[in-house]
Motif scaffolding. Structure first.
Motif, mmCIF file in Angstrom:
data_model
loop_
_atom_site.group_PDB
_atom_site.id
_atom_site.type_symbol
_atom_site.label_atom_id
_atom_site.label_comp_id
_atom_site.label_asym_id
_atom_site.label_seq_id
_atom_site.Cartn_x
_atom_site.Cartn_y
_atom_site.Cartn_z
ATOM 1 N N ARG A 1 0.846 -1.192 0.000
ATOM 2 C CA ARG A 1 0.000 0.000 0.000
ATOM 3 C C ARG A 1 0.881 1.241 0.000
ATOM 4 N N THR B 1 -4.277 14.152 11.443
ATOM 5 C CA THR B 1 -5.503 13.514 11.938
ATOM 6 C C THR B 1 -5.270 12.006 12.001
ATOM 7 N N PRO C 1 -5.258 -1.784 8.178
ATOM 8 C CA PRO C 1 -6.045 -1.604 6.967
ATOM 9 C C PRO C 1 -6.744 -2.926 6.634
ATOM 10 N N SER C 2 -7.515 -2.951 5.565
ATOM 11 C CA SER C 2 -8.154 -4.201 5.166
ATOM 12 C C SER C 2 -7.082 -5.217 4.743
ATOM 13 N N ARG D 1 -16.578 8.081 3.783
ATOM 14 C CA ARG D 1 -16.817 6.795 3.095
ATOM 15 C C ARG D 1 -18.093 6.205 3.669
ATOM 16 N N ARG E 1 -8.228 15.547 2.308
ATOM 17 C CA ARG E 1 -8.981 15.147 3.494
ATOM 18 C C ARG E 1 -9.177 13.635 3.569
ATOM 19 N N GLY F 1 -7.537 8.105 0.747
ATOM 20 C CA GLY F 1 -7.906 6.805 0.184
ATOM 21 C C GLY F 1 -8.665 6.943 -1.125
HETATM 22 P P1 AMP Z 1 -8.934 0.577 4.719
HETATM 23 O O1 AMP Z 1 -8.179 0.484 5.976
HETATM 24 O O2 AMP Z 1 -8.277 -0.158 3.612
HETATM 25 O O3 AMP Z 1 -10.375 0.282 4.921
HETATM 26 O O4 AMP Z 1 -8.868 2.110 4.313
HETATM 27 C C1 AMP Z 1 -8.976 3.116 5.287
HETATM 28 C C2 AMP Z 1 -9.735 4.276 4.749
HETATM 29 O O5 AMP Z 1 -9.842 5.274 5.764
HETATM 30 C C3 AMP Z 1 -9.064 4.905 3.549
HETATM 31 O O6 AMP Z 1 -10.035 5.302 2.625
HETATM 32 C C4 AMP Z 1 -8.357 6.086 4.176
HETATM 33 O O7 AMP Z 1 -8.135 7.147 3.270
HETATM 34 C C5 AMP Z 1 -9.335 6.501 5.275
HETATM 35 N N1 AMP Z 1 -8.587 7.191 6.332
HETATM 36 C C6 AMP Z 1 -7.733 6.643 7.215
HETATM 37 N N2 AMP Z 1 -7.179 7.600 8.003
HETATM 38 C C7 AMP Z 1 -7.697 8.773 7.602
HETATM 39 C C8 AMP Z 1 -7.508 10.138 8.020
HETATM 40 N N3 AMP Z 1 -6.672 10.459 9.000
HETATM 41 N N4 AMP Z 1 -8.203 11.091 7.374
HETATM 42 C C9 AMP Z 1 -9.062 10.753 6.384
HETATM 43 N N5 AMP Z 1 -9.270 9.494 5.940
HETATM 44 C C10 AMP Z 1 -8.603 8.510 6.538
#
Ligand code: AMP
Ligand code: MG
Length: 320
Positions: free
Chosen positions: A57, A116, A141-142, A194, A219, A222
């Motif tokens: 990733r 954040t 993450p996933s 999301r 912001r 992902g």
């Molecule tokens: P996943 O862990 O694969 O489900 O992906 C995590 C999701 O949460 C992704 O879309 C990231 O962009 C989003 N994400 C994680 N941390 C943040 C953050 N600090 N600000 C905004 N989005 C986040």
């Protein structure tokens, strides 16, 4: 990035045994109610870097920090904002992730350099047993290789990550099957980043001024990446008679296709919950069996179907 040799992956059903691997900076795949997670110690830079590497990733795509107890958040977030308080009260533990100001001592690498941090407390009992046995926050993450559909069964997680993680905690198939709802709670009004099983209606009933303004990339990093994509092409249809059946075609939806329409793989779900629960595993099953075109029936985008259609549209858009 140097190519690491495959490692031995230990399989277990015991969350306490799996927790011991995390304590020594190793990576563990674990079940949750949304999708399987690929966990490492969120307080260790080395462990977090190895998550990005195992998953291939980009390190600018931040991770979600999972906790088994609210007390563990004190090392993760700088403050819990009023909207986050309200959502935690209503939905923790559950399929929702909240974005909050990052604690200055939490390694920046966890959140891809952002100030954040995303936090979640899963509700599946075995996830909580695992996280409580670990006793510190787990970045996860996933549990899929970057760009592949999220893994909703331990076997699918193993398909991508056997030889790349130290332990796989075998649990039930993910109940929800779609990733968590993500809400940015850092500003005056919360923003839905999301969609997921905690629907917009449910969020609005707790904090009425939640916004769905298309978030900008800075912001929600992902959004920059392709997600949820099988190797097969994905085509969205309104009714099954729009599909071209055949040996290389798959169909998933609520309406049954004509009895003479033969698909290599076919799932007719009872309701939107079952459709969502099956989607990612269906994508993987189609790839395993040589399907090159997957037809997905579209649903009206309300409640859970809003999240389901989001994932299907991303898969349909992904470059092949
Ligand atoms: P996943 O862990 O694969 O489900 O992906 C995590 C999701 O949460 C992704 O879309 C990231 O962009 C989003 N994400 C994680 N941390 C943040 C953050 N600090 N600000 C905004 N989005 C986040
Ligand atoms: Mg993911």
């Amino acid at each position: 990035m140097p190519h690491s040799p495959p490692m031995y992956t230990h399989y277990t059903d015991d969350p306490v045994e799996a927790a011991k691997f995390i304590s020594s900076d190793k990576l563990v795949v674990f079940p949750t109610e949304t999708v399987y997670g690929l966990g490492g110690n969120a307080l260790s830079v080395a462990a977090v870097e190895s998550i990005y590497e195992a998953k291939r990733r980009p390190s600018s795509n931040p991770l979600i920090v999972h906790v088994g107890a609210i007390a563990d958040l004190s090392r993760v977030v700088k403050e819990i904002t009023p909207s986050a308080h309200a959502f935690m009260e209503a939905f923790f533990p559950g399929p929702i992730t909240l974005v909050l100001p990052r604690h200055p001592s939490l390694p920046k690498v966890v959140s891809g350099g952002l100030d954040t941090i995303a936090i979640r407390m899963p509700s599946l009992p075995v996830s909580l047993r695992f996280l409580r046995a670990v006793g510190f926050p787990v970045a996860a993450p996933s549990a899929n290789l970057s760009g592949r559909p999220s893994a909703t069964t331990w076997r699918s997680a193993a398909e991508d990550l056997d030889g790349r993680v130290s332990c796989i905690l075998r649990g039930p198939n993910a109940i929800v099957g779609l990733e968590s709802t993500v809400v940015d709670c850092t500003g005056r009004s919360p923003i839905l980043l999301r969609s997921g099983a905690v629907s917009l209606d449910a969020l609005s009933s707790v904090v009425s001024d939640i916004s769905t303004d298309a978030p900008n990339i800075s912001r929600s990093p992902g959004l920059r990446y392709h997600h949820y994509a099988p190797s097969a092409r994905v085509c969205i249809i309104s009714t099954p008679d729009e599909a071209a059946p055949g040996d290389h075609a798959g169909y998933i939806g609520l309406a049954p296709p004509d009895s003479d329409a033969q698909f290599k793989k076919c799932v007719v779900a009872r309701d939107v919950e079952e459709y969502s629960h099956n989607l990612f595993e269906f994508f993987r099953e189609c790839d395993r069996s040589g399907v090159t075109m997957i037809y997905c029936q579209s649903l009206a985008e309300t409640g859970l179907a809003y999240a389901l259609m989001d994932r299907i549209k991303r898969a349909a858009k992904a470059a092949k």
